[in-house]
Scaffold this motif. Sequence first.
Motif, PDB file in Angstrom:
ATOM      1  N   GLN A   3       6.518   0.272  -2.293  1.00 16.54           N
ATOM      2  CA  GLN A   3       5.305  -0.364  -1.816  1.00 16.54           C
ATOM      3  C   GLN A   3       5.609  -1.500  -0.847  1.00 16.54           C
ATOM      4  O   GLN A   3       4.706  -2.091  -0.298  1.00 16.54           O
ATOM      5  N   PRO A 100       2.605   4.520   0.882  1.00 14.86           N
ATOM      6  CA  PRO A 100       1.783   3.634   0.038  1.00 14.86           C
ATOM      7  C   PRO A 100       2.252   2.167   0.095  1.00 14.86           C
ATOM      8  O   PRO A 100       2.646   1.583  -0.906  1.00 14.86           O
ATOM      9  N   GLN A 102       1.973  -1.668   0.021  1.00 16.54           N
ATOM     10  CA  GLN A 102       1.074  -2.672  -0.547  1.00 16.54           C
ATOM     11  C   GLN A 102       1.434  -4.087  -0.102  1.00 16.54           C
ATOM     12  O   GLN A 102       0.586  -4.962  -0.093  1.00 16.54           O
ATOM     13  N   ARG A 103       2.721  -4.296   0.217  1.00 19.23           N
ATOM     14  CA  ARG A 103       3.187  -5.632   0.606  1.00 19.23           C
ATOM     15  C   ARG A 103       4.047  -5.531   1.856  1.00 19.23           C
ATOM     16  O   ARG A 103       4.871  -4.644   1.979  1.00 19.23           O
ATOM     17  N   ALA A 127      -6.654  -6.060   2.120  1.00 17.45           N
ATOM     18  CA  ALA A 127      -5.899  -6.168   0.867  1.00 17.45           C
ATOM     19  C   ALA A 127      -4.428  -6.502   1.109  1.00 17.45           C
ATOM     20  O   ALA A 127      -3.754  -6.992   0.212  1.00 17.45           O
ATOM     21  N   ILE A 128      -3.930  -6.265   2.313  1.00 12.08           N
ATOM     22  CA  ILE A 128      -2.524  -6.519   2.618  1.00 12.08           C
ATOM     23  C   ILE A 128      -2.407  -7.798   3.439  1.00 12.08           C
ATOM     24  O   ILE A 128      -2.872  -7.858   4.572  1.00 12.08           O
TER      25      ILE A 128
END
Length: 163
Positions: A3, A100, A102-103, A127-128
């Motif tokens: 992620q 995927p 996420q960060r 969201a990121i």
Amino acid sequence: MSQYLVMIVNKTTARFLTLRDPQPLEYTGPCLVEQQALLNPIQSQMGRELWTSSKSGGNRGATRQSHGYDDHRQSHLNEFDRRFAHAINAGITHFIYSYPIQRILLVAEPQILGHLRPMLMATLPKAIVPTEVAKDLCKLSVSEIYQYLLERQLLPRLSKQVS
């Protein structure tokens, strides 16, 4: 694929790395894997390769005094940096929508960071939120980068699993 997307950027190179999760029987923890690298062809050129004359303001008058001319090289260099930042932003967008992620951890020179920040805020999903580090680590190996980021607690360290 993990992620985490780690970006190591300076004026000439952008390295895209991901944090790979260990195999079930490995106890070494996660490791960084370089996925892609971008080169800025303009910044890697020097002197006469980029400019017609190597030094500006060399026109001398009859009194042997040099006349100062501004050929706006700095504004051209800023434009080259901005274009390279657009290419980096396109690469980040590709990774976000292909994997995927996420960060994002963005390690870059301060000047490039200044060009990238507004572009990322406009294109990244809400969201990121990228973590920024103003440092040039492009000349380090992947393992040295990983150790540097671990020491500063910017990447997770997995504990050993007992089976």
